[in-house]
Design a protein around this motif. Structure first.
Motif, PDB file in Angstrom:
ATOM      1  N   GLU A  15     -12.626 -12.054 -14.023  1.00  0.00           N
ATOM      2  CA  GLU A  15     -13.357 -11.243 -15.006  1.00  0.00           C
ATOM      3  C   GLU A  15     -13.892  -9.966 -14.351  1.00  0.00           C
ATOM      4  O   GLU A  15     -13.823  -8.880 -14.934  1.00  0.00           O
ATOM      5  CB  GLU A  15     -14.511 -12.051 -15.593  1.00  0.00           C
ATOM      6  CG  GLU A  15     -15.305 -11.304 -16.635  1.00  0.00           C
ATOM      7  CD  GLU A  15     -16.467 -12.129 -17.175  1.00  0.00           C
ATOM      8  OE1 GLU A  15     -17.620 -11.819 -16.802  1.00  0.00           O
ATOM      9  OE2 GLU A  15     -16.206 -13.067 -17.940  1.00  0.00           O
ATOM     10  N   GLN A  18     -11.049  -7.663 -13.810  1.00  0.00           N
ATOM     11  CA  GLN A  18     -10.658  -7.040 -15.076  1.00  0.00           C
ATOM     12  C   GLN A  18     -11.555  -5.847 -15.381  1.00  0.00           C
ATOM     13  O   GLN A  18     -11.086  -4.789 -15.807  1.00  0.00           O
ATOM     14  CB  GLN A  18     -10.735  -8.062 -16.218  1.00  0.00           C
ATOM     15  CG  GLN A  18     -10.462  -7.475 -17.593  1.00  0.00           C
ATOM     16  CD  GLN A  18      -9.052  -6.933 -17.722  1.00  0.00           C
ATOM     17  OE1 GLN A  18      -8.096  -7.639 -17.443  1.00  0.00           O
ATOM     18  NE2 GLN A  18      -8.919  -5.671 -18.130  1.00  0.00           N
ATOM     19  N   LYS A  19     -12.875  -6.006 -15.142  1.00  0.00           N
ATOM     20  CA  LYS A  19     -13.798  -4.891 -15.339  1.00  0.00           C
ATOM     21  C   LYS A  19     -13.438  -3.725 -14.425  1.00  0.00           C
ATOM     22  O   LYS A  19     -13.480  -2.557 -14.843  1.00  0.00           O
ATOM     23  CB  LYS A  19     -15.240  -5.351 -15.104  1.00  0.00           C
ATOM     24  CG  LYS A  19     -15.803  -6.197 -16.237  1.00  0.00           C
ATOM     25  CD  LYS A  19     -17.148  -6.834 -15.962  1.00  0.00           C
ATOM     26  CE  LYS A  19     -18.160  -5.987 -15.290  1.00  0.00           C
ATOM     27  NZ  LYS A  19     -19.440  -6.696 -15.049  1.00  0.00           N
ATOM     28  N   GLY A  21     -10.434  -3.050 -13.179  1.00  0.00           N
ATOM     29  CA  GLY A  21      -9.194  -2.478 -13.681  1.00  0.00           C
ATOM     30  C   GLY A  21      -9.415  -1.577 -14.876  1.00  0.00           C
ATOM     31  O   GLY A  21      -8.850  -0.477 -14.966  1.00  0.00           O
ATOM     32  N   THR A  22     -10.262  -2.014 -15.790  1.00  0.00           N
ATOM     33  CA  THR A  22     -10.571  -1.208 -16.978  1.00  0.00           C
ATOM     34  C   THR A  22     -11.319   0.062 -16.584  1.00  0.00           C
ATOM     35  O   THR A  22     -11.008   1.156 -17.071  1.00  0.00           O
ATOM     36  CB  THR A  22     -11.395  -2.035 -17.980  1.00  0.00           C
ATOM     37  OG1 THR A  22     -10.621  -3.170 -18.380  1.00  0.00           O
ATOM     38  CG2 THR A  22     -11.773  -1.221 -19.199  1.00  0.00           C
ATOM     39  N   ALA A  23     -12.304  -0.080 -15.708  1.00  0.00           N
ATOM     40  CA  ALA A  23     -13.083   1.088 -15.288  1.00  0.00           C
ATOM     41  C   ALA A  23     -12.208   2.117 -14.564  1.00  0.00           C
ATOM     42  O   ALA A  23     -12.341   3.325 -14.796  1.00  0.00           O
ATOM     43  CB  ALA A  23     -14.245   0.652 -14.392  1.00  0.00           C
ATOM     44  N   THR A  25      -8.924   2.482 -14.890  1.00  0.00           N
ATOM     45  CA  THR A  25      -8.028   3.060 -15.895  1.00  0.00           C
ATOM     46  C   THR A  25      -8.755   4.156 -16.671  1.00  0.00           C
ATOM     47  O   THR A  25      -8.226   5.258 -16.865  1.00  0.00           O
ATOM     48  CB  THR A  25      -7.516   1.969 -16.855  1.00  0.00           C
ATOM     49  OG1 THR A  25      -6.766   1.011 -16.099  1.00  0.00           O
ATOM     50  CG2 THR A  25      -6.643   2.558 -17.957  1.00  0.00           C
ATOM     51  N   ASN A  26      -9.980   3.873 -17.101  1.00  0.00           N
ATOM     52  CA  ASN A  26     -10.751   4.871 -17.855  1.00  0.00           C
ATOM     53  C   ASN A  26     -11.088   6.083 -16.999  1.00  0.00           C
ATOM     54  O   ASN A  26     -11.082   7.207 -17.504  1.00  0.00           O
ATOM     55  CB  ASN A  26     -12.019   4.232 -18.425  1.00  0.00           C
ATOM     56  CG  ASN A  26     -11.706   3.258 -19.546  1.00  0.00           C
ATOM     57  OD1 ASN A  26     -10.648   3.329 -20.174  1.00  0.00           O
ATOM     58  ND2 ASN A  26     -12.613   2.339 -19.784  1.00  0.00           N
ATOM     59  N   PRO A  36      -3.437   4.470 -21.880  1.00  0.00           N
ATOM     60  CA  PRO A  36      -3.859   3.370 -21.000  1.00  0.00           C
ATOM     61  C   PRO A  36      -2.690   2.583 -20.415  1.00  0.00           C
ATOM     62  O   PRO A  36      -2.714   2.198 -19.247  1.00  0.00           O
ATOM     63  CB  PRO A  36      -4.717   2.476 -21.896  1.00  0.00           C
ATOM     64  CG  PRO A  36      -5.108   3.307 -23.050  1.00  0.00           C
ATOM     65  CD  PRO A  36      -4.063   4.373 -23.201  1.00  0.00           C
ATOM     66  N   GLU A  37      -1.659   2.363 -21.226  1.00  0.00           N
ATOM     67  CA  GLU A  37      -0.516   1.560 -20.742  1.00  0.00           C
ATOM     68  C   GLU A  37       0.313   2.280 -19.684  1.00  0.00           C
ATOM     69  O   GLU A  37       1.175   1.666 -19.039  1.00  0.00           O
ATOM     70  CB  GLU A  37       0.368   1.106 -21.911  1.00  0.00           C
ATOM     71  CG  GLU A  37       1.002   2.227 -22.700  1.00  0.00           C
ATOM     72  CD  GLU A  37       0.131   2.749 -23.841  1.00  0.00           C
ATOM     73  OE1 GLU A  37       0.663   3.536 -24.637  1.00  0.00           O
ATOM     74  OE2 GLU A  37      -1.064   2.406 -23.932  1.00  0.00           O
ATOM     75  N   ASP A  66     -23.036  -6.595 -16.208  1.00  0.00           N
ATOM     76  CA  ASP A  66     -22.523  -5.609 -17.147  1.00  0.00           C
ATOM     77  C   ASP A  66     -23.707  -4.915 -17.823  1.00  0.00           C
ATOM     78  O   ASP A  66     -24.511  -5.564 -18.500  1.00  0.00           O
ATOM     79  CB  ASP A  66     -21.655  -6.311 -18.197  1.00  0.00           C
ATOM     80  CG  ASP A  66     -20.990  -5.356 -19.164  1.00  0.00           C
ATOM     81  OD1 ASP A  66     -21.450  -4.205 -19.321  1.00  0.00           O
ATOM     82  OD2 ASP A  66     -19.996  -5.776 -19.786  1.00  0.00           O
TER      83      ASP A  66
END
Length: 188
Positions: A15, A18-19, A21-23, A25-26, A36-37, A66
């Motif tokens: 988890e 994942q945070k 990876g998302t951060a 990417t953004n 994003p993809e 978070d």
């Protein structure tokens, strides 16, 4: 197609990764016009026994909570009037500013300020946005609408609001509030 590689010490759970990876990417998409993809993030775990800094083995720091969840928990506690729980979420030097007020430093000040204004107010959330500020604080914005009841039993609703929070070391240190309450009340 942007490619980001991150090396971290073992110990972060899926988890938390994942945070990350998302951060990441953004962060890339903030500068590079990529969907994003099209952003690839590779996270490499480094065994702690293979990592030295200053000639000593190190262990990973725990992941931060978070900041959006901190704000959501605080707002829920406030709406439930669980002031003890809400107060425990505030950091040293906490300030909050509402439309037309000087900074307040306690929940009791907020309650006294709001008592003559309305009987109760609740919020409907349309979204939360979080980012790391330039200093130590994470910044969280929440937006949506207010609804409630004035003391004369007139109901109100659909009043826009934005709250901005600063979270440092897992504690809320600042809250700033903007809303259209005065505009709506003037036109009622």
């Amino acid at each position: 197609m942007p490619l980001v590689e991150l090396h971290v010490l073992e110990g972060y759970n899926p988890e938390e990764k994942q945070k990350l990876g998302t951060a990441l990417t953004n962060a890339v998409r903030f500068v590079v016009p990529a969907a994003p993809e099209l952003v690839t993030v590779l996270i490499h775990d480094i065994p702690a026994d293979n990592y030295y800094r200053g000639g000593e083995q190190r262990i990973p720091a725990p992941a931060r909570a978070d900041p959006v969840e901190i704000v959501k928990d605080y707002l829920t506690a406030m709406e439930d009037r669980d002031l003890e729980k809400a107060r425990a979420m505030l950091g040293g030097g906490f300030t909050m500013t509402f439309p037309g007020t000087a900074p307040m430093h306690s929940l009791e000040e907020l309650i006294e300020w709001s008592k003559p204004r309305y009987k109760f107010v609740t919020k409907t959330y349309e979204g939360f946005d979080a980012m790391q500020g330039s200093g130590a604080a994470a910044i969280v914005y929440c937006r949506g609408t207010l609804q409630g009841e004035y003391h004369d039993r007139r109901r109100f609703g659909g009043i826009r609001f934005i709250d901005r929070f600063e979270i440092t070391d897992g504690k809320i240190t600042k809250q700033e509030v903007w809303n259209d309450m005065a505009e709506v009340k003037t036109n009622a």
